[in-house]
Design a protein around this motif. Structure first.
Motif, PDB file in Angstrom:
ATOM      1  N   SER A  97       1.173  -1.438  -0.205  1.00 19.06           N
ATOM      2  CA  SER A  97      -0.011   0.015   0.160  1.00 19.06           C
ATOM      3  C   SER A  97       0.850   1.239   0.052  1.00 19.06           C
ATOM      4  N   LEU A  98       1.858   1.238   0.783  1.00 22.37           N
ATOM      5  CA  LEU A  98       2.746   2.480   0.995  1.00 22.37           C
ATOM      6  C   LEU A  98       3.451   2.503  -0.436  1.00 22.37           C
ATOM      7  N   LEU A  99       4.083   1.587  -0.907  1.00 18.56           N
ATOM      8  CA  LEU A  99       4.680   1.651  -2.358  1.00 18.56           C
ATOM      9  C   LEU A  99       3.885   2.158  -3.460  1.00 18.56           C
ATOM     10  N   ALA A 100       2.378   1.463  -3.544  1.00 19.86           N
ATOM     11  CA  ALA A 100       1.561   1.932  -4.242  1.00 19.86           C
ATOM     12  C   ALA A 100       1.241   3.610  -4.423  1.00 19.86           C
ATOM     13  N   SER A 101       1.292   4.151  -3.177  1.00 20.71           N
ATOM     14  CA  SER A 101       0.849   5.487  -3.059  1.00 20.71           C
ATOM     15  C   SER A 101       2.244   6.270  -3.457  1.00 20.71           C
ATOM     16  N   GLN A 102       3.288   5.777  -3.187  1.00 23.08           N
ATOM     17  CA  GLN A 102       4.681   6.586  -3.433  1.00 23.08           C
ATOM     18  C   GLN A 102       4.845   6.499  -4.905  1.00 23.08           C
ATOM     19  N   ASP A 103       4.386   5.459  -5.728  1.00 27.48           N
ATOM     20  CA  ASP A 103       4.260   5.192  -7.087  1.00 27.48           C
ATOM     21  C   ASP A 103       3.807   6.130  -7.928  1.00 27.48           C
ATOM     22  N   ARG A 104       2.802   6.699  -7.547  1.00 27.82           N
ATOM     23  CA  ARG A 104       1.762   7.751  -8.014  1.00 27.82           C
ATOM     24  C   ARG A 104       2.506   8.960  -8.331  1.00 27.82           C
ATOM     25  N   LYS A 105       3.419   9.199  -7.135  1.00 29.52           N
ATOM     26  CA  LYS A 105       4.317  10.239  -7.472  1.00 29.52           C
ATOM     27  C   LYS A 105       5.604  10.209  -8.171  1.00 29.52           C
ATOM     28  N   GLN A 145       9.980 -15.985  -7.983  1.00 30.60           N
ATOM     29  CA  GLN A 145       8.496 -16.104  -8.080  1.00 30.60           C
ATOM     30  C   GLN A 145       8.184 -17.138  -9.209  1.00 30.60           C
ATOM     31  N   LEU A 146       8.901 -16.598 -10.536  1.00 30.69           N
ATOM     32  CA  LEU A 146       8.617 -17.548 -11.501  1.00 30.69           C
ATOM     33  C   LEU A 146       9.069 -18.869 -11.496  1.00 30.69           C
ATOM     34  N   LEU A 147      10.052 -19.279 -10.788  1.00 27.20           N
ATOM     35  CA  LEU A 147      10.732 -20.398 -10.567  1.00 27.20           C
ATOM     36  C   LEU A 147       9.905 -21.208  -9.296  1.00 27.20           C
ATOM     37  N   GLN A 148       8.899 -20.474  -8.621  1.00 25.62           N
ATOM     38  CA  GLN A 148       8.027 -20.976  -7.526  1.00 25.62           C
ATOM     39  C   GLN A 148       8.896 -21.092  -6.398  1.00 25.62           C
ATOM     40  N   ARG A 149       9.797 -20.162  -5.987  1.00 27.69           N
ATOM     41  CA  ARG A 149      10.805 -20.215  -5.022  1.00 27.69           C
ATOM     42  C   ARG A 149      10.471 -18.937  -4.078  1.00 27.69           C
ATOM     43  N   SER A 150      10.286 -19.193  -2.752  1.00 27.02           N
ATOM     44  CA  SER A 150      10.273 -18.040  -1.968  1.00 27.02           C
ATOM     45  C   SER A 150      11.516 -17.177  -1.966  1.00 27.02           C
ATOM     46  N   SER A 151      11.440 -15.869  -1.768  1.00 33.69           N
ATOM     47  CA  SER A 151      12.330 -14.995  -1.741  1.00 33.69           C
ATOM     48  C   SER A 151      12.231 -14.077  -0.391  1.00 33.69           C
ATOM     49  N   HIS A 152      13.083 -13.749   0.218  1.00 31.31           N
ATOM     50  CA  HIS A 152      13.359 -12.819   1.405  1.00 31.31           C
ATOM     51  C   HIS A 152      14.120 -11.970   1.143  1.00 31.31           C
ATOM     52  N   ASP A 153      14.535 -11.367  -0.198  1.00 32.39           N
ATOM     53  CA  ASP A 153      15.229 -10.477  -0.610  1.00 32.39           C
ATOM     54  C   ASP A 153      14.838  -9.528  -2.019  1.00 32.39           C
ATOM     55  N   ILE A 154      14.293  -8.461  -1.554  1.00 31.02           N
ATOM     56  CA  ILE A 154      13.490  -7.831  -2.913  1.00 31.02           C
ATOM     57  C   ILE A 154      14.002  -6.570  -3.029  1.00 31.02           C
ATOM     58  N   ASP A 155      14.271  -6.540  -4.245  1.00 30.66           N
ATOM     59  CA  ASP A 155      15.012  -4.972  -4.723  1.00 30.66           C
ATOM     60  C   ASP A 155      13.971  -4.414  -5.478  1.00 30.66           C
ATOM     61  N   PHE A 156      14.235  -3.032  -5.230  1.00 28.85           N
ATOM     62  CA  PHE A 156      13.135  -1.875  -5.623  1.00 28.85           C
ATOM     63  C   PHE A 156      14.088  -1.012  -6.428  1.00 28.85           C
ATOM     64  N   VAL A 157      13.552  -0.457  -7.328  1.00 27.83           N
ATOM     65  CA  VAL A 157      14.347   0.638  -8.183  1.00 27.83           C
ATOM     66  C   VAL A 157      13.002   2.026  -8.359  1.00 27.83           C
ATOM     67  N   ALA A 159      11.604  -6.651 -14.526  1.00 31.96           N
ATOM     68  CA  ALA A 159      10.937  -5.545 -13.632  1.00 31.96           C
ATOM     69  C   ALA A 159       9.582  -5.885 -13.603  1.00 31.96           C
ATOM     70  N   LEU A 160       8.815  -5.210 -12.576  1.00 30.62           N
ATOM     71  CA  LEU A 160       7.589  -5.139 -12.283  1.00 30.62           C
ATOM     72  C   LEU A 160       7.211  -3.850 -11.750  1.00 30.62           C
ATOM     73  N   ARG A 161       6.376  -3.048 -12.311  1.00 32.27           N
ATOM     74  CA  ARG A 161       5.939  -1.884 -11.561  1.00 32.27           C
ATOM     75  C   ARG A 161       5.073  -2.141 -10.655  1.00 32.27           C
ATOM     76  N   VAL A 162       5.212  -1.346  -9.237  1.00 29.45           N
ATOM     77  CA  VAL A 162       4.336  -1.976  -8.182  1.00 29.45           C
ATOM     78  C   VAL A 162       2.688  -1.677  -8.352  1.00 29.45           C
ATOM     79  N   THR A 163       2.553  -0.859  -9.299  1.00 33.55           N
ATOM     80  CA  THR A 163       1.170  -0.430  -9.540  1.00 33.55           C
ATOM     81  C   THR A 163       0.524  -1.128 -10.877  1.00 33.55           C
ATOM     82  N   ALA A 164       1.493  -1.844 -11.739  1.00 32.18           N
ATOM     83  CA  ALA A 164       0.983  -2.817 -12.644  1.00 32.18           C
ATOM     84  C   ALA A 164       1.862  -4.101 -12.700  1.00 32.18           C
ATOM     85  N   PRO A 165       1.434  -5.204 -11.556  1.00 33.10           N
ATOM     86  CA  PRO A 165       2.554  -6.025 -11.529  1.00 33.10           C
ATOM     87  C   PRO A 165       2.046  -7.230 -12.375  1.00 33.10           C
TER      88      PRO A 165
END
Length: 151
Positions: free
Chosen positions: A13-21, A34-46, A115-121
């Motif tokens: 929710s926070l990222l979606a609100s900031q993505d609008r800016k 995720q595509l390999l159906q593995r869990s990930s605890h390390d997420i990168d954002f740009v 990449a996936l935009r947080v408001t258009a995953p």
């Protein structure tokens, strides 16, 4: 899709609100995992905006710790412990280049240049053919100088 990648709802929710800016993208290994159906605890954002400022905002909202990784390159890490005890690492960096496609082309391997935009995953950005390489089990550089140039 954001929850499937491992992003807590309050962060989504926070990222979606900031993505609008200013646009924010999830990039790299979390998408691949995720595509390999593995869990990930390390997420990168740009983001094209202030990445350290965004990381501070996220850390404050989640009650998490923040570490500046590289002030010159505008990158920071948020370490979050979920109520269930699960630990997650969220890295935030300013976009390299003028576009997300330029940023992705500057990465090491094509399977990490997704990449996936947080408001258009549902809209994958894949300028280096990473999806095709992932499905074929191939490891391909994004560019000849990718390893020496990737921070």
């Amino acid at each position: 899709m954001l929850a499937q990648i491992g992003i807590p709802p309050e962060l989504g929710s926070l990222l979606a609100s900031q993505d609008r800016k200013s646009p924010i993208w999830i990039v790299g290994g979390a998408i691949r995992d995720q595509l390999l159906q593995r869990s990930s605890h390390d997420i990168d954002f740009v983001t094209s905006a202030d990445a350290i400022g965004l990381a501070r905002m996220v850390a404050d909202a989640l009650g998490a710790d923040i570490y500046i990784l590289d002030r010159e390159r505008d990158s920071a890490r948020v370490l979050f412990k979920a109520p269930d005890g699960q630990r997650q690492k969220f890295d935030f960096a300013r976009m390299r280049g003028q576009t997300i496609e330029a940023d992705l082309r500057s990465r090491d391997f094509s399977i990490n240049a997704l990449a996936l935009r947080v408001t258009a995953p549902g809209e994958m950005i894949d300028p280096c053919g990473g999806l095709q390489h992932l499905h074929a089990g191939m490891l391909e550089l994004c560019a000849e100088e990718a390893i020496s140039e990737d921070p």
